[in-house]
Enzyme design. Sequence first.
Site, mmCIF file in Angstrom:
data_model
loop_
_atom_site.group_PDB
_atom_site.id
_atom_site.type_symbol
_atom_site.label_atom_id
_atom_site.label_comp_id
_atom_site.label_asym_id
_atom_site.label_seq_id
_atom_site.Cartn_x
_atom_site.Cartn_y
_atom_site.Cartn_z
ATOM 1 N N HIS A 17 0.851 -1.201 0.000
ATOM 2 C CA HIS A 17 0.000 0.000 0.000
ATOM 3 C C HIS A 17 0.889 1.256 0.000
ATOM 4 O O HIS A 17 0.608 2.224 -0.723
ATOM 5 C CB HIS A 17 -0.857 0.072 1.271
ATOM 6 C CG HIS A 17 -1.923 -0.973 1.414
ATOM 7 N ND1 HIS A 17 -1.955 -1.849 2.463
ATOM 8 C CD2 HIS A 17 -3.029 -1.248 0.667
ATOM 9 C CE1 HIS A 17 -3.033 -2.627 2.372
ATOM 10 N NE2 HIS A 17 -3.692 -2.287 1.277
ATOM 11 N N LYS A 41 -14.861 -7.339 4.325
ATOM 12 C CA LYS A 41 -14.199 -8.390 5.120
ATOM 13 C C LYS A 41 -14.281 -7.922 6.575
ATOM 14 O O LYS A 41 -14.268 -6.718 6.823
ATOM 15 C CB LYS A 41 -12.725 -8.498 4.726
ATOM 16 C CG LYS A 41 -12.460 -8.189 3.256
ATOM 17 C CD LYS A 41 -11.025 -7.751 2.982
ATOM 18 C CE LYS A 41 -10.845 -7.346 1.535
ATOM 19 N NZ LYS A 41 -9.585 -6.732 1.201
ATOM 20 N N ARG A 92 -2.541 -6.134 -8.294
ATOM 21 C CA ARG A 92 -1.510 -7.164 -8.141
ATOM 22 C C ARG A 92 -1.726 -8.231 -9.215
ATOM 23 O O ARG A 92 -1.568 -7.972 -10.376
ATOM 24 C CB ARG A 92 -1.576 -7.779 -6.731
ATOM 25 C CG ARG A 92 -0.993 -6.883 -5.660
ATOM 26 C CD ARG A 92 -1.469 -7.266 -4.290
ATOM 27 N NE ARG A 92 -2.913 -7.084 -4.184
ATOM 28 C CZ ARG A 92 -3.630 -7.279 -3.093
ATOM 29 N NH1 ARG A 92 -3.049 -7.691 -2.007
ATOM 30 N NH2 ARG A 92 -4.920 -7.055 -3.086
ATOM 31 N N SER A 130 -2.718 -7.591 3.177
ATOM 32 C CA SER A 130 -2.967 -7.462 4.618
ATOM 33 C C SER A 130 -3.296 -8.828 5.216
ATOM 34 O O SER A 130 -2.891 -9.127 6.338
ATOM 35 C CB SER A 130 -4.131 -6.506 4.867
ATOM 36 O OG SER A 130 -3.865 -5.246 4.333
HETATM 37 P P1 ADP Z 1 -9.978 -3.361 -0.185
HETATM 38 O O1 ADP Z 1 -10.691 -4.145 0.862
HETATM 39 O O2 ADP Z 1 -10.699 -2.110 -0.594
HETATM 40 O O3 ADP Z 1 -9.486 -4.158 -1.359
HETATM 41 P P2 ADP Z 1 -7.187 -3.279 0.682
HETATM 42 O O4 ADP Z 1 -6.614 -2.537 1.849
HETATM 43 O O5 ADP Z 1 -7.069 -4.764 0.685
HETATM 44 O O6 ADP Z 1 -8.687 -2.786 0.600
HETATM 45 O O7 ADP Z 1 -6.538 -2.737 -0.654
HETATM 46 C C1 ADP Z 1 -6.675 -1.405 -1.064
HETATM 47 C C2 ADP Z 1 -6.110 -1.254 -2.456
HETATM 48 O O8 ADP Z 1 -4.698 -1.470 -2.414
HETATM 49 C C3 ADP Z 1 -6.660 -2.254 -3.480
HETATM 50 O O9 ADP Z 1 -6.774 -1.601 -4.730
HETATM 51 C C4 ADP Z 1 -5.596 -3.328 -3.535
HETATM 52 O O10 ADP Z 1 -5.579 -3.985 -4.795
HETATM 53 C C5 ADP Z 1 -4.342 -2.479 -3.338
HETATM 54 N N1 ADP Z 1 -3.238 -3.259 -2.787
HETATM 55 C C6 ADP Z 1 -3.219 -4.020 -1.666
HETATM 56 N N2 ADP Z 1 -2.021 -4.616 -1.496
HETATM 57 C C7 ADP Z 1 -1.249 -4.222 -2.540
HETATM 58 C C8 ADP Z 1 0.088 -4.528 -2.969
HETATM 59 N N3 ADP Z 1 0.870 -5.378 -2.307
HETATM 60 N N4 ADP Z 1 0.535 -3.942 -4.111
HETATM 61 C C9 ADP Z 1 -0.281 -3.109 -4.810
HETATM 62 N N5 ADP Z 1 -1.544 -2.808 -4.480
HETATM 63 C C10 ADP Z 1 -2.031 -3.351 -3.364
#
Ligand code: ADP
Length: 164
Positions: A17, A41, A92, A130
């Site tokens: 992130h 989630k 990703r 995460s």
């Molecule tokens: P959500 O529940 O909205 O998907 P996340 O916190 O899991 O929230 O992810 C927020 C955004 O960050 C999403 O667009 C996700 O694809 C992106 N993201 C999460 N981890 C990574 C990573 N390792 N590299 C690039 N983008 C990421």
Amino acid sequence: MATAIYPGSFDPITNGHIDIVRRARKLFSKLYVAVVANPHKSPLFTVEERVDITKAALAEAGINGLEVISYDGLLIECARDHAANAIVRGLRANSDFEYEFQMALTNRDLASEFESVFFMTAKKYSFLSSSIVKEVSMYGGDVSTFVPSSVEQALRRKLEKKAS
Ligand code: ADP
């Protein structure tokens, strides 16, 4: 000058992130990192904790000049309230694409004034999520290459509290 909003669960924020935030920061004159209060989630951390952890992690990474906010409800309402022009998301593997594609098209149907902008993950973070961080942490594994130390500490505190 464009304003962007980067929404997510951030449960907790990871180096993946943070990499997206750092790169988006260079493109947009104003950037909001928006923590969704009730993600689909069920989160480990409360929304207040996720906001605090996100702020501490970004400060630790030396990223300034942005705001961390939280929102509940529709993302486009939050984007409107903050006069954003763009919605930032990260991509990703293939598996992200389907969901992100659906969300982007839905958001465009609801509010055509916002452009969804996607940042391709950095190779080294392409399998980082995460969920993985929480799982490794839960079994006592070392997550220091995945998250800043402030996040690692927050995870440790939370998991100790849950176990007691
Ligand atoms: P959500 O529940 O909205 O998907 P996340 O916190 O899991 O929230 O992810 C927020 C955004 O960050 C999403 O667009 C996700 O694809 C992106 N993201 C999460 N981890 C990574 C990573 N390792 N590299 C690039 N983008 C990421």
